[in-house]
Design a protein around this motif. Structure first.
Motif: not given
Ligand code: CA
Length: 227
Positions: A43, A71, A73
């Motif tokens: 992360d 996550v 992202t």
């Protein structure tokens, strides 16, 4: 900005790393799915670029498992296939965007800029906190209260960018070290302190009330007290 690139074709990966570094991105490259998954789960990345066809685990699976782990992202999938089914599947897996090989560098960079704007919640390339604004294009720090500004060096910029992106949270030295120097750094904790002190000087130079506070034994956070 720290990018994760998971691509098994060596020449493609080398070319992409070179292009991205020229554009001032920090890039970590992995060439198989298993290491790619471990990396994205850390992360620490602002954007992940995943090839679909990879040894050990494909890009769709990396995206799916990363999302399962929470996550967030942004993920850009790269694939040689152009079938619409793959696109739909990729987006279902949690990818944010899709690029079909072969692609133009210009298009890749435009997609990355769009994803980073989404990530940073900014439309004009300015990150803001308290009385400071950080221009992500020119790496300039401005105090919005008095208009004073100063150019930041690369690592100072990354320190502030990371603190602003995670405002309201205390970031540990470990998180900062990995974020700023990457996994393969052999920098000691001292480096984090050194760059914190450089960055504080820049905040002082523009007379900002926004400060980097050290939280004893934990890490650092950005604070703004308008008094
Ligand atoms: Ca591949």
């Amino acid at each position: 900005m720290r990018l994760l690139l998971v691509e098994d074709e060596r020449r493609m990966a080398l070319a992409l790393c070179e292009i991205l570094r020229l554009e001032n991105y920090e890039v970590d490259h992995f060439s198989d799915g298993a290491s790619g998954l471990e990396a994205i789960k850390s992360d620490i990345y602002d954007i992940a670029i995943l090839d679909v066809m990879l040894p050990e685990m494909n890009g769709f699976e990396i995206a799916r498992r990363a999302r399962q782990c929470g996550v967030r992202t942004p993920i850009l999938m790269l694939t040689a296939k152009s079938e619409i089914d793959d696109k739909v599947y990729g987006l279902d897996c949690g990818a944010d965007d899709y690029l079909t090989k072969p692609f133009m560098t210009k298009e890749l960079l435009a997609r990355l800029r769009a994803l980073s704007r989404r990530r940073m919640d900014t439309n004009d390339g300015q990150l803001r906190f308290g009385d400071i604004a950080l221009d992500t294009g020119t790496m300039t720090l401005t105090c919005t209260a008095n208009g004073l500004n100063v150019r930041l060096r690369d690592k100072e910029f990354r320190v502030l960018e990371y603190l602003i992106a995670n405002q309201g949270q205390i970031l540990t030295r470990d998180q900062l070290a990995v974020k700023i120097w990457g996994f393969e750094n052999d920098s000691e904790y001292n480096n984090v302190e050194v760059y914190m002190s450089f960055t504080r000087k820049k905040l002082g130079f523009v007379k900002a009330k926004t400060q980097i506070k050290a939280v004893r034994g934990v890490g650092y956070e950005l604070r703004y007290d308008d008094v």
